[in-house]
Design a protein around this motif. Sequence first.
Motif: not given
Length: 441
Positions: A19-37, A307-312
């Motif tokens: 759950x912790x690992x998934x939480x971290x991954x979700x945070x990274x994905x959300x932040x990178x998408x915000x920066x991209x937008x 995009x590659x980071x998000x997908x990974x």
Amino acid sequence: MQNRKYNHNDGDSKPQTQLAIEKFADMMIARMEEMKESHWKKGWIDGYGSYGLPQNIVSGTLNGGNSFFLQLDTAMHGYKMPLYMTFLQAQNMGLRINKGAESMPVIFWDLVYKDQNGKRIDKDTLDAMTREERKALDATPILRVYKEFNVDQTNLAEVNPQKYEQLQQRFMAPEMRDDKGMYVNAAIDRMLQRQEWVCPVQYDQLAPGASFSPSLDRIVIPMKSQFNISSTPEEVYKDGMEYYSTFLHEATHSTGTPERLNRVKGKQFGDTQYGHEEYVAEMTAAVVGNSLGFDKRILDNNTAYIQGWIQNLRENPKVILGILSDVNKASNMLLDKIDQQKIAIGETPILGMKDAKLEAVGPKFENAAIVKQKNGEFAARATIKGTELEMKPVAREIGIRYFSLPEGREKQRLLSSTLNSSYASEINSISKQRERAIKIG
């Protein structure tokens, strides 16, 4: 994006580490998408950093990998400071966690010891063993998780506004501008001028971009004036931050050589290991920059990776563990070198900063001690505002440890935690009375 939910009420369907690992991954994905937008105008922490690394309110500074996500959590929720505590720590201090508050995971590696028969050795038995006896044991590393809450998820600001303000000031970064209005960092400037990083750095000549050459063991970054491209004072100030962030990014690359931290790097642009190294450089620069008081934006040459980071991360959240380990090592190496400069110019070092610890927010104990009774058992005693409290029993192992410790910080810490636990109901009662008084007033 459908984020996985992580909070202190999670069921048993998944291990807490997962759950912790998934939480971290979700945070990274959300932040990178915000920066991209935002077309890369939004940084990792969305503005200014806080001075110093994130801390647990009792145990102190948290390490590099955890630091990044606690800094990110602080930024994404608009918390005033990266100061965290567990549910039990809050309870022992007489604080209340806000209803519905979602916890943040803090991960660390621990060792589980077993004897030759496969029997697990408990901590007390392990502590009593000699070094030679421990060598004969089988030690297995395991990942553990703490669930922590930001201080802004508690009622501290309400029940003790003066203490809250003091803690907030502790993390507030001073505003430092050079004669052009750009952010300036004296410690890094001194390190560059004296060439006291682990490899040579060219920083005082025009350059088309920043790079680290492993074959030459040399960093090149553009001159600071080349970063001064904005038109408003606010953005010019951030241009200065980008100069130092760029150095930190390339300096992180230089920590990974075989004779230093020996990270495996990719052979060509775009492969998995190449991407991992860029992850590490981005996150390390963000951790170190934030602890020094400034933000870290995504570099132009890394936008292609997003995009590659998000997908990974979506496909394999566990890659976070390797990144966190490398970020921890690299950020400690960078901060250690920067701290040497800070000490030389009379500034407080980051890794040696005084922890923003908070003793019990409730009443102050007087005449406090752990005592040994005639029957051989142990008990806690204390007085609050002249009123002697009822003595409370203390576990034998705590009493023995208390009397075995010399006078000093560790003994006082054990006493404080024991009193907070033993008199939790009394503390909560007084805290509620204080809350009612505040509301009435």
